[in-house]
Design a protein around this motif. Structure first.
Motif, PDB file in Angstrom:
ATOM      1  N   ARG A  94     -53.228 -53.104  68.659  1.00 36.57           N
ATOM      2  CA  ARG A  94     -54.626 -52.914  68.281  1.00 36.57           C
ATOM      3  C   ARG A  94     -54.711 -52.084  66.998  1.00 36.57           C
ATOM      4  O   ARG A  94     -55.476 -52.396  66.094  1.00 36.57           O
ATOM      5  N   GLU A  95     -53.915 -51.043  66.898  1.00 35.76           N
ATOM      6  CA  GLU A  95     -53.912 -50.190  65.707  1.00 35.76           C
ATOM      7  C   GLU A  95     -53.416 -50.959  64.487  1.00 35.76           C
ATOM      8  O   GLU A  95     -53.990 -50.851  63.405  1.00 35.76           O
ATOM      9  N   ARG A  96     -52.361 -51.751  64.656  1.00 35.48           N
ATOM     10  CA  ARG A  96     -51.834 -52.532  63.527  1.00 35.48           C
ATOM     11  C   ARG A  96     -52.853 -53.559  63.046  1.00 35.48           C
ATOM     12  O   ARG A  96     -53.065 -53.721  61.840  1.00 35.48           O
ATOM     13  N   SER A 134     -56.102 -53.443  63.424  1.00 38.47           N
ATOM     14  CA  SER A 134     -57.207 -52.707  62.807  1.00 38.47           C
ATOM     15  C   SER A 134     -56.851 -52.247  61.399  1.00 38.47           C
ATOM     16  O   SER A 134     -57.669 -52.337  60.477  1.00 38.47           O
ATOM     17  N   ALA A 135     -55.624 -51.765  61.217  1.00 35.29           N
ATOM     18  CA  ALA A 135     -55.191 -51.307  59.889  1.00 35.29           C
ATOM     19  C   ALA A 135     -55.159 -52.463  58.891  1.00 35.29           C
ATOM     20  O   ALA A 135     -55.575 -52.314  57.737  1.00 35.29           O
ATOM     21  N   GLU A 164     -58.728 -53.403  58.073  1.00 32.63           N
ATOM     22  CA  GLU A 164     -59.311 -52.361  57.229  1.00 32.63           C
ATOM     23  C   GLU A 164     -58.863 -52.519  55.775  1.00 32.63           C
ATOM     24  O   GLU A 164     -59.668 -52.480  54.850  1.00 32.63           O
ATOM     25  N   ILE A 214     -64.683 -52.484  62.569  1.00 31.34           N
ATOM     26  CA  ILE A 214     -63.224 -52.348  62.649  1.00 31.34           C
ATOM     27  C   ILE A 214     -62.877 -51.086  63.430  1.00 31.34           C
ATOM     28  O   ILE A 214     -61.957 -51.082  64.259  1.00 31.34           O
ATOM     29  N   ASN A 215     -63.614 -50.017  63.202  1.00 30.61           N
ATOM     30  CA  ASN A 215     -63.377 -48.785  63.958  1.00 30.61           C
ATOM     31  C   ASN A 215     -63.673 -48.972  65.440  1.00 30.61           C
ATOM     32  O   ASN A 215     -62.978 -48.415  66.295  1.00 30.61           O
ATOM     33  N   ARG A 223     -60.710 -50.677  66.840  1.00 30.14           N
ATOM     34  CA  ARG A 223     -59.621 -49.698  66.942  1.00 30.14           C
ATOM     35  C   ARG A 223     -59.779 -48.832  68.194  1.00 30.14           C
ATOM     36  O   ARG A 223     -58.796 -48.470  68.838  1.00 30.14           O
ATOM     37  N   GLN A 224     -61.016 -48.520  68.554  1.00 36.98           N
ATOM     38  CA  GLN A 224     -61.287 -47.631  69.690  1.00 36.98           C
ATOM     39  C   GLN A 224     -61.391 -48.350  71.031  1.00 36.98           C
ATOM     40  O   GLN A 224     -61.645 -47.727  72.046  1.00 36.98           O
TER      41      GLN A 224
END
Length: 76
Positions: A8-10, A12-13, A16, A32-33, A36-37
């Motif tokens: 999920r973090e990858r 989102s990055a 972004e 996008i945030n 990420r959350q």
């Protein structure tokens, strides 16, 4: 089934970075945030009508709405 937090973090990055290069607005960054959350996202192909016919587009959209209404994050 929960989405892997590191994936999920990858994702989102990447989103972004891509959207920043396109000059995306604040609502896109906020969404996008949210992803990420832990927010869920329904992603569909843009050419669904081209390859599956116009009714396929309607059925795919209705299925996405139905799954979103379940609220459990699962497509099963």
């Amino acid at each position: 089934m929960p989405y892997d937090p590191s994936r999920r973090e990858r994702v989102s990055a990447i989103l972004e970075r891509q959207n920043a290069s396109w000059g995306a607005g604040p609502q896109t960054v906020a969404n996008i945030n949210r992803l990420r959350q832990g927010a869920a996202a329904v992603v569909t192909g843009q050419q669904v009508g081209l390859f599956g016919g116009p009714m396929f587009s309607v059925y795919k959209a209705l299925t996405a709405v139905k799954l979103a209404g379940r609220g459990d994050g699962c497509g099963d």
